[in-house]
Scaffold this motif. Structure first.
Motif, PDB file in Angstrom:
ATOM      1  N   VAL A 262      -9.814  19.608  31.814  1.00  0.00           N
ATOM      2  CA  VAL A 262     -10.942  19.052  32.409  1.00  0.00           C
ATOM      3  C   VAL A 262     -11.839  19.757  33.356  1.00  0.00           C
ATOM      4  O   VAL A 262     -10.888  20.626  34.345  1.00  0.00           O
ATOM      5  CB  VAL A 262     -10.755  18.008  32.831  1.00  0.00           C
ATOM      6  N   ASP A 263     -13.249  19.165  33.901  1.00  0.00           N
ATOM      7  CA  ASP A 263     -13.753  20.059  34.343  1.00  0.00           C
ATOM      8  C   ASP A 263     -14.635  19.336  35.588  1.00  0.00           C
ATOM      9  O   ASP A 263     -14.154  18.073  35.518  1.00  0.00           O
ATOM     10  CB  ASP A 263     -15.321  20.791  33.621  1.00  0.00           C
ATOM     11  N   PHE A 264     -13.511  19.756  36.920  1.00  0.00           N
ATOM     12  CA  PHE A 264     -13.448  18.606  37.520  1.00  0.00           C
ATOM     13  C   PHE A 264     -14.971  19.545  38.633  1.00  0.00           C
ATOM     14  O   PHE A 264     -14.987  20.460  38.853  1.00  0.00           O
ATOM     15  CB  PHE A 264     -12.691  19.254  38.729  1.00  0.00           C
ATOM     16  N   VAL A 265     -15.285  18.345  39.154  1.00  0.00           N
ATOM     17  CA  VAL A 265     -16.893  18.329  39.843  1.00  0.00           C
ATOM     18  C   VAL A 265     -16.838  18.253  41.188  1.00  0.00           C
ATOM     19  O   VAL A 265     -16.011  17.790  42.184  1.00  0.00           O
ATOM     20  CB  VAL A 265     -17.105  17.753  39.144  1.00  0.00           C
ATOM     21  N   LEU A 266     -17.380  19.613  41.877  1.00  0.00           N
ATOM     22  CA  LEU A 266     -17.359  19.593  43.514  1.00  0.00           C
ATOM     23  C   LEU A 266     -18.845  19.745  43.681  1.00  0.00           C
ATOM     24  O   LEU A 266     -18.857  20.008  43.233  1.00  0.00           O
ATOM     25  CB  LEU A 266     -16.595  21.047  44.070  1.00  0.00           C
ATOM     26  N   LYS A 267     -19.099  19.247  44.936  1.00  0.00           N
ATOM     27  CA  LYS A 267     -20.511  18.831  45.192  1.00  0.00           C
ATOM     28  C   LYS A 267     -19.978  19.933  47.001  1.00  0.00           C
ATOM     29  O   LYS A 267     -19.708  19.247  47.504  1.00  0.00           O
ATOM     30  CB  LYS A 267     -21.434  18.037  45.592  1.00  0.00           C
ATOM     31  N   LYS A 268     -21.205  19.986  47.436  1.00  0.00           N
ATOM     32  CA  LYS A 268     -21.155  20.650  49.152  1.00  0.00           C
ATOM     33  C   LYS A 268     -22.147  19.461  49.909  1.00  0.00           C
ATOM     34  O   LYS A 268     -23.012  18.707  49.500  1.00  0.00           O
ATOM     35  CB  LYS A 268     -22.565  21.892  48.872  1.00  0.00           C
ATOM     36  N   GLU A 269     -21.200  19.384  50.953  1.00  0.00           N
ATOM     37  CA  GLU A 269     -21.596  18.000  51.798  1.00  0.00           C
ATOM     38  C   GLU A 269     -21.694  19.274  53.261  1.00  0.00           C
ATOM     39  O   GLU A 269     -20.407  19.514  53.714  1.00  0.00           O
ATOM     40  CB  GLU A 269     -20.715  17.510  52.074  1.00  0.00           C
ATOM     41  N   ASN A 270     -22.835  18.672  53.687  1.00  0.00           N
ATOM     42  CA  ASN A 270     -22.485  19.546  54.924  1.00  0.00           C
ATOM     43  C   ASN A 270     -22.371  21.318  54.825  1.00  0.00           C
ATOM     44  O   ASN A 270     -21.724  21.663  55.909  1.00  0.00           O
ATOM     45  CB  ASN A 270     -21.633  18.934  55.843  1.00  0.00           C
ATOM     46  N   GLY A 271     -22.607  21.289  53.704  1.00  0.00           N
ATOM     47  CA  GLY A 271     -22.663  23.417  54.324  1.00  0.00           C
ATOM     48  C   GLY A 271     -21.030  23.655  53.608  1.00  0.00           C
ATOM     49  O   GLY A 271     -20.627  24.534  53.525  1.00  0.00           O
ATOM     50  N   GLU A 272     -20.318  22.237  52.356  1.00  0.00           N
ATOM     51  CA  GLU A 272     -18.588  22.594  52.515  1.00  0.00           C
ATOM     52  C   GLU A 272     -18.376  22.074  51.228  1.00  0.00           C
ATOM     53  O   GLU A 272     -18.768  21.133  50.961  1.00  0.00           O
ATOM     54  CB  GLU A 272     -17.569  21.974  53.738  1.00  0.00           C
ATOM     55  N   TRP A 273     -17.633  22.903  50.293  1.00  0.00           N
ATOM     56  CA  TRP A 273     -17.699  22.105  49.203  1.00  0.00           C
ATOM     57  C   TRP A 273     -16.527  21.039  49.341  1.00  0.00           C
ATOM     58  O   TRP A 273     -15.384  21.143  50.158  1.00  0.00           O
ATOM     59  CB  TRP A 273     -16.391  23.323  48.048  1.00  0.00           C
ATOM     60  N   LYS A 274     -16.450  19.470  48.206  1.00  0.00           N
ATOM     61  CA  LYS A 274     -15.919  18.680  48.465  1.00  0.00           C
ATOM     62  C   LYS A 274     -15.472  18.313  46.802  1.00  0.00           C
ATOM     63  O   LYS A 274     -16.523  18.681  46.191  1.00  0.00           O
ATOM     64  CB  LYS A 274     -16.436  18.038  49.165  1.00  0.00           C
ATOM     65  N   VAL A 275     -14.697  17.551  46.565  1.00  0.00           N
ATOM     66  CA  VAL A 275     -14.016  17.539  45.285  1.00  0.00           C
ATOM     67  C   VAL A 275     -14.813  16.105  45.365  1.00  0.00           C
ATOM     68  O   VAL A 275     -14.767  15.324  45.871  1.00  0.00           O
ATOM     69  CB  VAL A 275     -12.562  17.126  44.616  1.00  0.00           C
ATOM     70  N   ALA A 276     -14.993  16.432  44.055  1.00  0.00           N
ATOM     71  CA  ALA A 276     -16.446  14.390  43.352  1.00  0.00           C
ATOM     72  C   ALA A 276     -15.003  13.952  42.775  1.00  0.00           C
ATOM     73  O   ALA A 276     -14.312  13.979  41.841  1.00  0.00           O
ATOM     74  CB  ALA A 276     -17.836  14.704  42.815  1.00  0.00           C
ATOM     75  N   MET A 277     -14.503  12.783  43.703  1.00  0.00           N
ATOM     76  CA  MET A 277     -13.414  11.643  42.893  1.00  0.00           C
ATOM     77  C   MET A 277     -14.356  10.665  43.097  1.00  0.00           C
ATOM     78  O   MET A 277     -13.389   9.171  43.323  1.00  0.00           O
ATOM     79  CB  MET A 277     -12.751  11.737  44.087  1.00  0.00           C
ATOM     80  N   ASP A 278     -15.438   9.855  43.084  1.00  0.00           N
ATOM     81  CA  ASP A 278     -15.651   8.828  42.749  1.00  0.00           C
ATOM     82  C   ASP A 278     -15.992   8.873  41.623  1.00  0.00           C
ATOM     83  O   ASP A 278     -16.346   9.354  40.500  1.00  0.00           O
ATOM     84  CB  ASP A 278     -17.626   9.143  43.225  1.00  0.00           C
TER      85      ASP A 278
END
Length: 186
Positions: free
Chosen positions: A109-125
């Motif tokens: 599975v390709d887990f998605v991460l997004k940058k928020e406020n300059g930090e990488w965060k795991v997208a679990m939405d």
């Protein structure tokens, strides 16, 4: 001496700005997220997830509270890094994917991460999770008509509020309890 001081200041500024803007490697963030989930430390996992992931974590916590003691909890196994192989992060702007492959089954599975406020965060939405699920179903041979139907249902689900989802889960849990009670009587 002046040139050396300017060069040192330039490198220092570059180092400090890269630390703040990069805020780590997406793969390292995902690893930390898996560690937190394996320990069932939802608070720590939330810190490593996007703000949009709040509703999903609320559902997870609700599920953990509602969990019947007869149901085996396999969260620690699902996030056991010794049973997985993590690929390198593929970064495209403010989005990254990390391929995670389960060693035994070979499923990936390709887990998605997004940058928020300059930090990488795991997208679990919900939208990201549903997209990941749809991608897996497509891999397994779901046809275009079935994918269209699935996408329609996913849009409906995505647009539901957390309160509506909670009500549906409560209703589902009551139905399961009734079914379990009826089965116990037989």
């Amino acid at each position: 001496m002046k040139k050396l001081l300017v060069v040192l200041l330039a490198f220092s500024a570059l180092y400090i700005s890269s630390c703040k803007s990069g805020a780590g490697d997406p793969k390292a963030v995902l690893t930390g997220f898996f560690d937190a989930m394996a320990k069932k430390d939802i608070a720590a996992a939330r810190k490593l997830a996007t703000a949009e992931s709040k509703a999903m974590f609320d559902l997870m916590e609700m599920g953990m509270k509602m969990k019947d003691n007869t149901v085996e909890d396999k969260t620690d196994e699902q996030f056991d890094k010794s049973k997985m192989e993590m690929g390198e992060a593929k970064i495209t702007g403010d989005r990254a994917t990390v391929n995670v492959k389960e060693k035994k089954s070979g499923e990936a599975v390709d887990f998605v991460l997004k940058k928020e406020n300059g930090e990488w965060k795991v997208a679990m939405d919900m939208a990201t999770m549903m997209s990941m699920g749809a991608e897996k179903m497509k891999e397994k041979g779901m046809n275009d008509e079935q994918m269209g139907e699935l996408n329609e249902k996913m849009e409906e689900f995505k647009n539901m509020s957390a309160d509506s989802l909670k009500m549906m889960m409560d209703k589902g849990m009551k139905a399961l309890d009734s079914l379990k009670g009826a089965m116990d009587k037989k």
